[in-house]
Design an enzyme around this catalytic site. Structure first.
Site, PDB file in Angstrom:
ATOM      1  N   TYR A  30      11.978  -0.145  -4.077  1.00 30.84           N
ATOM      2  CA  TYR A  30      11.570   1.240  -4.308  1.00 30.84           C
ATOM      3  C   TYR A  30      12.752   2.025  -4.874  1.00 30.84           C
ATOM      4  O   TYR A  30      13.925   1.709  -4.601  1.00 30.84           O
ATOM      5  CB  TYR A  30      11.132   1.911  -3.009  1.00 30.84           C
ATOM      6  CG  TYR A  30       9.757   1.529  -2.523  1.00 30.84           C
ATOM      7  CD1 TYR A  30       8.644   2.315  -2.819  1.00 30.84           C
ATOM      8  CD2 TYR A  30       9.553   0.392  -1.748  1.00 30.84           C
ATOM      9  CE1 TYR A  30       7.375   1.976  -2.363  1.00 30.84           C
ATOM     10  CE2 TYR A  30       8.287   0.042  -1.294  1.00 30.84           C
ATOM     11  CZ  TYR A  30       7.210   0.831  -1.601  1.00 30.84           C
ATOM     12  OH  TYR A  30       5.956   0.507  -1.151  1.00 30.84           O
ATOM     13  N   ASP A  42       1.410   5.524  -0.093  1.00 30.86           N
ATOM     14  CA  ASP A  42       0.788   6.694   0.518  1.00 30.86           C
ATOM     15  C   ASP A  42       0.355   7.707  -0.540  1.00 30.86           C
ATOM     16  O   ASP A  42       0.704   7.593  -1.720  1.00 30.86           O
ATOM     17  CB  ASP A  42       1.771   7.372   1.475  1.00 30.86           C
ATOM     18  CG  ASP A  42       2.204   6.454   2.606  1.00 30.86           C
ATOM     19  OD1 ASP A  42       1.419   5.563   2.966  1.00 30.86           O
ATOM     20  OD2 ASP A  42       3.325   6.636   3.117  1.00 30.86           O
ATOM     21  N   ARG A  51      11.008   7.047   2.856  1.00 27.24           N
ATOM     22  CA  ARG A  51      11.076   8.514   2.865  1.00 27.24           C
ATOM     23  C   ARG A  51      11.913   9.032   4.035  1.00 27.24           C
ATOM     24  O   ARG A  51      12.608  10.052   3.916  1.00 27.24           O
ATOM     25  CB  ARG A  51       9.666   9.091   2.901  1.00 27.24           C
ATOM     26  CG  ARG A  51       8.890   8.880   1.600  1.00 27.24           C
ATOM     27  CD  ARG A  51       7.420   9.227   1.753  1.00 27.24           C
ATOM     28  NE  ARG A  51       7.252  10.604   2.194  1.00 27.24           N
ATOM     29  CZ  ARG A  51       6.077  11.095   2.617  1.00 27.24           C
ATOM     30  NH1 ARG A  51       5.016  10.303   2.676  1.00 27.24           N
ATOM     31  NH2 ARG A  51       5.985  12.356   2.985  1.00 27.24           N
ATOM     32  N   ARG A  82       0.848  -1.194   0.000  1.00 22.84           N
ATOM     33  CA  ARG A  82       0.000   0.000   0.000  1.00 22.84           C
ATOM     34  C   ARG A  82       0.886   1.248   0.000  1.00 22.84           C
ATOM     35  O   ARG A  82       1.722   1.429   0.887  1.00 22.84           O
ATOM     36  CB  ARG A  82      -0.913   0.008   1.227  1.00 22.84           C
ATOM     37  CG  ARG A  82      -1.927  -1.130   1.240  1.00 22.84           C
ATOM     38  CD  ARG A  82      -2.959  -0.928   2.338  1.00 22.84           C
ATOM     39  NE  ARG A  82      -2.353  -1.013   3.657  1.00 22.84           N
ATOM     40  CZ  ARG A  82      -2.323  -2.114   4.405  1.00 22.84           C
ATOM     41  NH1 ARG A  82      -2.842  -3.242   3.926  1.00 22.84           N
ATOM     42  NH2 ARG A  82      -1.791  -2.099   5.607  1.00 22.84           N
TER      43      ARG A  82
END
Length: 277
Positions: free
Chosen positions: A124, A66, A211, A64
């Site tokens: 990522y 953001d 992040r 999931r």
């Protein structure tokens, strides 16, 4: 131009795996919030597939994302409520999707396949445009940093985060995971022209983990913090010592790894403007 070869056919009850990409700027994240005024990727995809099936469809995803986070290779699965072929799911599904979402392929998988729980790794990429002036064309698609970044220092700092470690300092306070332990397989920082790319793969990620890592590495690359700071933050096991959370705009889910027995197509490297890098 070669036309895609749509060969698979799905019967009612067959499990379907699908690869999807999306521009996260248009959505309040992946997960459906069941509110008409809140657009999510999951809801857009389920509505499009429901048009093709003439029946409700519920999809499960590998990870999931953001609000504002993108994906070049998200994997989902669902159980087909009807008989359809691959072209119907891919080409037909795309006709009902907003332009910010695209289906790339659909494949039959065993009924024990699960997009989330069968995955062994997620990858990522965090993309930083490192130029004195911001880009109008890439706004929202990358994170802009006007301070010169030392890529070698960022890469060196990131090596302290490899392996199975306690990432308490790198997860959001609101993270609901039962454990802060995650296993980072690799973390590479490199430059592609004006782009600085943080490339990271792990068995799974905590809420805001990538992040928060990017925020620490940017501070190191800008010379604000020493190379050792990434490890110091890790060992502190305290989110408050880690500094800022990097913006979502530069983050892309670019790959999900599954056991070879499922025979899913490879993800490539992504996103599209870094093809081949």
């Amino acid at each position: 131009m070669n036309k895609p070869a749509f060969t698979a056919r799905f019967n009612q009850g067959d499990r379907v795996a699908m690869a999807v990409s999306y521009d996260g700027r248009a959505f309040h994240g992946w997960q459906s919030q069941r509110k008409p005024q809140v657009a999510t990727v999951q809801e857009a995809l389920e509505q499009a597939l429901g048009h093709i099936a003439n029946a409700p469809i519920s999809v499960q995803c590998a990870g999931r994302t953001d609000a504002g986070v993108h994906a070049s290779h998200q994997i989902v699965h669902f159980d087909s409520p009807c008989e359809r072929d691959e072209k119907a799911w891919v080409s037909g599904g795309n006709t009902h999707l907003p332009p910010q979402v695209a289906i790339h392929w659909a494949k039959p998988v065993a009924n024990d396949f699960h997009a989330r729980f069968s995955a062994t790794a997620r990858r990522y990429r965090y993309i930083i445009l490192n130029t004195p002036a911001r880009s109008a064309l890439l706004s929202g698609g990358v994170t802009w940093e006007n301070r010169p970044l030392d890529v070698q220092a960022m890469h060196q700092a990131g090596q302290a985060l490899l392996g199975e470690l306690d990432f308490t300092s790198y997860r959001a306070v609101a993270c609901q995971s039962n454990t802060p332990m995650r296993n980072v397989h690799f973390l590479k920082v490199s430059r592609c022209a004006d782009m600085v790319v943080i490339d990271i793969e792990a068995n799974a990620f905590l809420y805001h983990m990538v992040r928060n890592i990017a925020g620490v590495l940017i501070a190191i690359g800008a010379g604000i913090k020493p190379v050792t700071w990434a490890e110091e933050v890790l060992l502190a096991k305290d989110r408050t010592v880690a500094g800022v959370t990097a913006p979502p705009s530069g983050l892309y889910l670019v790959g999900v790894t599954y056991p070879e027995s499922f025979q899913l197509p490879s993800s490539g490297s992504g996103p599209f403007f870094l093809a081949g890098f």
